[in-house]
Design an enzyme around this catalytic site. Structure first.
Site, PDB file in Angstrom:
ATOM      1  N   LYS A  11      29.777  46.333  37.717  1.00  0.00           N
ATOM      2  CA  LYS A  11      30.474  45.065  37.484  1.00  0.00           C
ATOM      3  C   LYS A  11      30.333  44.645  36.009  1.00  0.00           C
ATOM      4  O   LYS A  11      29.528  45.231  35.264  1.00  0.00           O
ATOM      5  CB  LYS A  11      29.905  44.003  38.434  1.00  0.00           C
ATOM      6  CG  LYS A  11      30.154  44.330  39.917  1.00  0.00           C
ATOM      7  CD  LYS A  11      29.676  43.189  40.831  1.00  0.00           C
ATOM      8  CE  LYS A  11      29.974  43.503  42.286  1.00  0.00           C
ATOM      9  NZ  LYS A  11      29.630  42.358  43.173  1.00  0.00           N
ATOM     10  N   TYR A  51      39.325  41.908  46.414  1.00  0.00           N
ATOM     11  CA  TYR A  51      38.400  41.094  47.216  1.00  0.00           C
ATOM     12  C   TYR A  51      39.135  40.179  48.201  1.00  0.00           C
ATOM     13  O   TYR A  51      38.581  39.160  48.616  1.00  0.00           O
ATOM     14  CB  TYR A  51      37.486  40.269  46.299  1.00  0.00           C
ATOM     15  CG  TYR A  51      36.335  41.065  45.711  1.00  0.00           C
ATOM     16  CD1 TYR A  51      35.281  41.507  46.525  1.00  0.00           C
ATOM     17  CD2 TYR A  51      36.276  41.379  44.365  1.00  0.00           C
ATOM     18  CE1 TYR A  51      34.218  42.223  46.002  1.00  0.00           C
ATOM     19  CE2 TYR A  51      35.212  42.107  43.826  1.00  0.00           C
ATOM     20  CZ  TYR A  51      34.177  42.523  44.656  1.00  0.00           C
ATOM     21  OH  TYR A  51      33.125  43.235  44.144  1.00  0.00           O
ATOM     22  N   ARG A  87      24.409  51.574  50.077  1.00  0.00           N
ATOM     23  CA  ARG A  87      23.982  50.189  50.331  1.00  0.00           C
ATOM     24  C   ARG A  87      22.462  50.069  50.172  1.00  0.00           C
ATOM     25  O   ARG A  87      21.956  49.072  49.659  1.00  0.00           O
ATOM     26  CB  ARG A  87      24.397  49.710  51.739  1.00  0.00           C
ATOM     27  CG  ARG A  87      25.888  49.740  52.056  1.00  0.00           C
ATOM     28  CD  ARG A  87      26.722  48.683  51.424  1.00  0.00           C
ATOM     29  NE  ARG A  87      26.212  47.340  51.538  1.00  0.00           N
ATOM     30  CZ  ARG A  87      26.874  46.280  51.055  1.00  0.00           C
ATOM     31  NH1 ARG A  87      28.062  46.425  50.451  1.00  0.00           N
ATOM     32  NH2 ARG A  87      26.378  45.087  51.160  1.00  0.00           N
ATOM     33  N   THR A  93      22.613  41.665  48.466  1.00  0.00           N
ATOM     34  CA  THR A  93      23.571  40.975  47.597  1.00  0.00           C
ATOM     35  C   THR A  93      22.855  40.106  46.569  1.00  0.00           C
ATOM     36  O   THR A  93      23.221  40.078  45.395  1.00  0.00           O
ATOM     37  CB  THR A  93      24.508  40.098  48.460  1.00  0.00           C
ATOM     38  OG1 THR A  93      25.041  40.894  49.516  1.00  0.00           O
ATOM     39  CG2 THR A  93      25.625  39.499  47.633  1.00  0.00           C
ATOM     40  N   ARG A 104      20.104  46.527  42.317  1.00  0.00           N
ATOM     41  CA  ARG A 104      20.235  45.074  42.110  1.00  0.00           C
ATOM     42  C   ARG A 104      18.905  44.430  41.741  1.00  0.00           C
ATOM     43  O   ARG A 104      18.867  43.479  40.947  1.00  0.00           O
ATOM     44  CB  ARG A 104      20.871  44.433  43.349  1.00  0.00           C
ATOM     45  CG  ARG A 104      22.392  44.684  43.398  1.00  0.00           C
ATOM     46  CD  ARG A 104      22.996  44.293  44.703  1.00  0.00           C
ATOM     47  NE  ARG A 104      24.462  44.254  44.646  1.00  0.00           N
ATOM     48  CZ  ARG A 104      25.238  44.144  45.719  1.00  0.00           C
ATOM     49  NH1 ARG A 104      24.698  44.064  46.928  1.00  0.00           N
ATOM     50  NH2 ARG A 104      26.550  44.109  45.596  1.00  0.00           N
ATOM     51  N   ASN A 114      25.854  40.623  40.251  1.00  0.00           N
ATOM     52  CA  ASN A 114      24.838  41.494  40.859  1.00  0.00           C
ATOM     53  C   ASN A 114      25.045  42.979  40.562  1.00  0.00           C
ATOM     54  O   ASN A 114      24.700  43.835  41.361  1.00  0.00           O
ATOM     55  CB  ASN A 114      24.725  41.213  42.365  1.00  0.00           C
ATOM     56  CG  ASN A 114      26.041  41.414  43.086  1.00  0.00           C
ATOM     57  OD1 ASN A 114      27.017  41.847  42.502  1.00  0.00           O
ATOM     58  ND2 ASN A 114      26.058  41.097  44.369  1.00  0.00           N
ATOM     59  N   HIS A 117      28.945  47.078  42.982  1.00  0.00           N
ATOM     60  CA  HIS A 117      29.622  46.933  44.281  1.00  0.00           C
ATOM     61  C   HIS A 117      29.334  48.168  45.121  1.00  0.00           C
ATOM     62  O   HIS A 117      29.123  49.252  44.589  1.00  0.00           O
ATOM     63  CB  HIS A 117      31.141  46.835  44.058  1.00  0.00           C
ATOM     64  CG  HIS A 117      31.942  46.933  45.324  1.00  0.00           C
ATOM     65  ND1 HIS A 117      32.119  45.864  46.173  1.00  0.00           N
ATOM     66  CD2 HIS A 117      32.575  47.996  45.905  1.00  0.00           C
ATOM     67  CE1 HIS A 117      32.853  46.259  47.214  1.00  0.00           C
ATOM     68  NE2 HIS A 117      33.138  47.557  47.073  1.00  0.00           N
ATOM     69  N   GLU A 128      38.843  51.836  49.341  1.00  0.00           N
ATOM     70  CA  GLU A 128      38.450  51.297  48.032  1.00  0.00           C
ATOM     71  C   GLU A 128      38.462  52.388  46.952  1.00  0.00           C
ATOM     72  O   GLU A 128      38.801  52.113  45.802  1.00  0.00           O
ATOM     73  CB  GLU A 128      37.074  50.631  48.124  1.00  0.00           C
ATOM     74  CG  GLU A 128      37.132  49.335  48.937  1.00  0.00           C
ATOM     75  CD  GLU A 128      35.783  48.652  49.072  1.00  0.00           C
ATOM     76  OE1 GLU A 128      35.738  47.584  49.707  1.00  0.00           O
ATOM     77  OE2 GLU A 128      34.768  49.174  48.552  1.00  0.00           O
TER      78      GLU A 128
HETATM   79  P1  ADP Z   1      28.046  42.757  48.931  1.00  0.00           P
HETATM   80  O1  ADP Z   1      28.634  42.993  47.551  1.00  0.00           O
HETATM   81  O2  ADP Z   1      26.551  42.905  48.921  1.00  0.00           O
HETATM   82  O3  ADP Z   1      28.722  43.573  50.007  1.00  0.00           O
HETATM   83  P2  ADP Z   1      29.535  40.423  49.928  1.00  0.00           P
HETATM   84  O4  ADP Z   1      30.567  41.395  50.462  1.00  0.00           O
HETATM   85  O5  ADP Z   1      28.976  39.411  50.861  1.00  0.00           O
HETATM   86  O6  ADP Z   1      28.302  41.216  49.287  1.00  0.00           O
HETATM   87  O7  ADP Z   1      30.152  39.636  48.698  1.00  0.00           O
HETATM   88  C1  ADP Z   1      30.948  40.291  47.732  1.00  0.00           C
HETATM   89  C2  ADP Z   1      30.522  39.832  46.356  1.00  0.00           C
HETATM   90  O8  ADP Z   1      30.823  38.441  46.224  1.00  0.00           O
HETATM   91  C3  ADP Z   1      29.029  39.937  46.051  1.00  0.00           C
HETATM   92  O9  ADP Z   1      28.630  41.223  45.655  1.00  0.00           O
HETATM   93  C4  ADP Z   1      28.880  38.905  44.948  1.00  0.00           C
HETATM   94  O10 ADP Z   1      29.313  39.433  43.683  1.00  0.00           O
HETATM   95  C5  ADP Z   1      29.834  37.814  45.390  1.00  0.00           C
HETATM   96  N1  ADP Z   1      29.143  36.773  46.165  1.00  0.00           N
HETATM   97  C6  ADP Z   1      28.738  36.857  47.447  1.00  0.00           C
HETATM   98  N2  ADP Z   1      28.116  35.723  47.845  1.00  0.00           N
HETATM   99  C7  ADP Z   1      28.158  34.898  46.775  1.00  0.00           C
HETATM  100  C8  ADP Z   1      27.696  33.578  46.536  1.00  0.00           C
HETATM  101  N3  ADP Z   1      27.080  32.870  47.484  1.00  0.00           N
HETATM  102  N4  ADP Z   1      27.916  33.042  45.319  1.00  0.00           N
HETATM  103  C9  ADP Z   1      28.559  33.738  44.342  1.00  0.00           C
HETATM  104  N5  ADP Z   1      29.009  34.998  44.503  1.00  0.00           N
HETATM  105  C10 ADP Z   1      28.813  35.572  45.698  1.00  0.00           C
END
Ligand code: ADP
Length: 142
Positions: A11, A51, A87, A93, A104, A114, A117, A128
């Site tokens: 990212k 997204y 993962r 996350t 992370r 973070n 992805h 994807e």
């Molecule tokens: P992951 O990337 O671990 O699969 P999610 O699919 O839940 O997590 O969310 C996608 C992305 O959205 C996260 O990697 C993060 O960049 C962002 N995100 C998720 N939750 C939050 C939050 N509470 N505040 C800000 N950004 C968030």
């Protein structure tokens, strides 16, 4: 176990913080095959499409802004059990909750920014990877 594909994206924070090399080293040490890798930048519209599943979430706007705020590095990965193994390697996350030794934990700065992805299912891994790479761009014998 089946051979799976997953999409890594380094990212904008990972690129800005000069962690491309560190993250690619962890990918290779963990035995993932790199099928495709590019440095690119996406518009807010493209980030929003990628997204789209999170459209109704409160953080959607922030996420779209962040993902289009600078260069990213999409990386198409393949290995046995790639979805779960990737993962596990990236961690939770929220970096505050991520296990020691995960990408992370080492390189993310917040729940939003973070570092990387990872696809969350076999089907999403395929879709994807195809979002960022034409099949003809992928290298299968590296
Ligand atoms: P992951 O990337 O671990 O699969 P999610 O699919 O839940 O997590 O969310 C996608 C992305 O959205 C996260 O990697 C993060 O960049 C962002 N995100 C998720 N939750 C939050 C939050 N509470 N505040 C800000 N950004 C968030």
């Amino acid at each position: 176990m089946a051979i799976e594909r997953t999409l890594c994206i380094i990212k904008p924070d990972g690129v800005r913080n000069q962690n491309i090399g560190n993250i690619v080293a962890m990918i290779q040490a963990a035995g993932f095959r790199i099928l495709g890798l590019k440095l690119t930048r996406i518009s807010p519209a493209v980030a929003g499409e990628f997204y789209g599943v999170h459209k109704e979430r409160p953080f959607y706007g922030e996420l779209v802004n962040f993902m289009s705020s600078g260069a990213i590095v999409p990386i198409a990965l393949e290995k046995e059990n790639a979805i779960a193994d990737w993962r596990a390697l990236i961690g939770s996350t929220d970096p505050a909750e991520a296990a020691e030794g995960t990408i992370r934990k080492k390189y993310a700065t917040s729940k939003g920014e973070n570092a990387v992805h990872g696809s969350d299912s076999v089907e999403n891994g395929i879709n994807e990877v195809a979002f960022f790479f034409a099949e003809s761009e992928l290298i299968n014998n590296a």
